[in-house]
Design an enzyme around this catalytic site. Sequence first.
Site, PDB file in Angstrom:
ATOM      1  N   CYS A   1      -6.311 -20.043  41.673  1.00  0.00           N
ATOM      2  CA  CYS A   1      -5.053 -20.686  41.290  1.00  0.00           C
ATOM      3  C   CYS A   1      -3.983 -19.626  41.028  1.00  0.00           C
ATOM      4  CB  CYS A   1      -5.268 -21.625  40.108  1.00  0.00           C
ATOM      5  SG  CYS A   1      -3.970 -22.865  39.997  1.00  0.00           S
TER       6      CYS A   1
ATOM      7  N   HIS B   1      -9.022 -24.842  41.866  1.00  0.00           N
ATOM      8  CA  HIS B   1      -9.989 -24.189  40.969  1.00  0.00           C
ATOM      9  C   HIS B   1     -11.420 -24.431  41.469  1.00  0.00           C
ATOM     10  CE1 HIS B   1      -7.358 -22.925  37.645  1.00  0.00           C
ATOM     11  NE2 HIS B   1      -6.642 -23.976  37.955  1.00  0.00           N
TER      12      HIS B   1
ATOM     13  N   GLU C   1     -14.090 -23.015  40.753  1.00  0.00           N
ATOM     14  CA  GLU C   1     -15.114 -22.866  39.713  1.00  0.00           C
ATOM     15  C   GLU C   1     -15.521 -24.192  39.098  1.00  0.00           C
ATOM     16  OE1 GLU C   1     -11.949 -21.934  39.482  1.00  0.00           O
ATOM     17  OE2 GLU C   1     -11.124 -22.233  37.467  1.00  0.00           O
TER      18      GLU C   1
HETATM   19  N1  GLN Z   1       0.841 -21.268  36.324  1.00  0.00           N
HETATM   20  C1  GLN Z   1       0.499 -21.550  37.667  1.00  0.00           C
HETATM   21  C2  GLN Z   1       1.023 -22.897  38.128  1.00  0.00           C
HETATM   22  O1  GLN Z   1       1.383 -23.707  37.326  1.00  0.00           O
HETATM   23  C3  GLN Z   1      -1.015 -21.458  37.875  1.00  0.00           C
HETATM   24  C4  GLN Z   1      -1.770 -22.496  37.107  1.00  0.00           C
HETATM   25  C5  GLN Z   1      -3.239 -22.231  37.066  1.00  0.00           C
HETATM   26  O2  GLN Z   1      -3.688 -21.140  37.340  1.00  0.00           O
HETATM   27  N2  GLN Z   1      -4.010 -23.229  36.724  1.00  0.00           N
HETATM   28  O3  GLN Z   1       1.055 -23.158  39.290  1.00  0.00           O
END
Ligand code: GLN
Length: 537
Positions: free
Chosen positions: A380, A506, A508
Amino acid sequence: MAKFIFVTGGVVSSVGKGILTASLGRILKSRGVTVSVQKLDPYLNVDPGTMSPYQHGEVFVTVDGAETDLDLGHYERFIDQDLTKLASVTSGRIYQAVLDKERRGDYLGGTIQAVPHLTNEIKSRIYGAASQAGCDVLICEVGGTVGDIEGESFLEAIRQIRHERARTDTLSIHVCFLPYVGATGELKTKPTQHSVRELRSKGIQPDVIVLRSDQTVTKDISEKVALFCDVEPRAVIPLETVNSIYEVPLLLDQRGLGDVTIEKLALTGTRDLDEWREMVDRLKHPKGSVSVAIVGKYVKLKDAYLSVKEALSHAGIANGVEVDIQWIPAETLESRPAMDVLAGVCGIIVPGGFGERGWEGKVRAATYARTTGIPYFGLCLGMQVMVTEFARNVCGLEGANSTEMDQETQYPVISLLEEQIGVVNKGGTMRLGAYPCRLDPGSLAARGYGADSVSERHRHRLEFNNAFREQLTGAGLRVSGTSPDGSLVEISEITGHPFMLGTQFHPELQSRPNRPHPLFREFIAAALRRQGLGAAK
Ligand code: GLN
């Protein structure tokens, strides 16, 4: 109709009630009983989405986009089933629902009270989760400890369900901690006795008591608890701290929790934990180890990256090695050379995150990985870091950035979708839950997954800015996964690098001990190649 197991905690919190709940799910499933799990959290937040990782660890996201307590991650990993938003209930959510109904006039002018309005709302969520899952048994874990003011309505709802249903339809399990007094070398049962007394004062007599302890729990301790708390001796189950959480189902089953549960709920089924045992065996007997850095903002609190940590352990099992995680605070890389901070690591993970702190340090970690060939896996925010680094240092877009970190950047390579399509209102909402992703054949991602499309879970606001797609791909960034219509970049990788890949989702969250996530598995395999050991299969 489903049967119900209610798990409550006593004495202190954080003694592994979640792991016990998850383990019991695995034990029952291994006996052919279909299960689902639900967490009842007494706090007043509507959901954990806005809670600080410092207080509550990671936010776990379900396929249908609910932001939930990290215990749901344990449940999914142990029972190997996806849960939904019905699996997470907080007092805040209950109050909100009741008050919304009151405002709508649903109660026809009646006086709204904790009993029956809150309790009915809770009961309908418990019954609802069971019927939606269509399971034989729903295991409900109540967060916190018995005696917490916020937990009262949940306990009353449970008492009522136990009263409404037949004796063999519900089971109450109370998990207590036995403190150890060093001076006399004794484990003390008094706090457990008090906690059970408290639970009974709410009208709930436990059927099973699990005794958590860091020391060996002797037979006389269990017998004493059985006598004082009015529980059968065989239903007092000691659970000492073990090295790996994945050993817990084996230990509990061996101690008779499976048999007692099956019998008291009048179920049938014989145990088959062989596959689980084999997995634990591989975990406990690695053929080597590999050192991997997690470069993040909350590394002091490892629960903030719980699913990442677990996914790495699953990938380790698949590769026959132990993953030795180095927790690196991202800011360290802002004042010290990456070469020193990351010396000796064979893989770098930049996990998800929000906000500016440590961002430049993460970018430096990416530069180091790209220029030295060390495997890099961006989750992410970690993909956004990778793209930013590439734009700055390979494409020469000086000052390229994510608009989350720099609103004024000349090269907003990561930005809100609204910004990309020219909408002024920047109240970007979060992309949450599972979305399909189409893979580019032949890419590292497609080969890793061994598929041409996958579904993965998201929790973010910003996206790869398509205005820069041509320029970045022209310079060697491969877009290896997109939304089905090709419009959103979901995975990118650096061509020519042994393993430098970032996902906008994500991964994970979907890794399981017996079914490791393919990208984590490939990342660890790449780290092992880097280590020059080859996968010790
Ligand atoms: N802050 C980033 C976004 O909002 C990444 C968010 C995250 O890693 N879950 O896109």
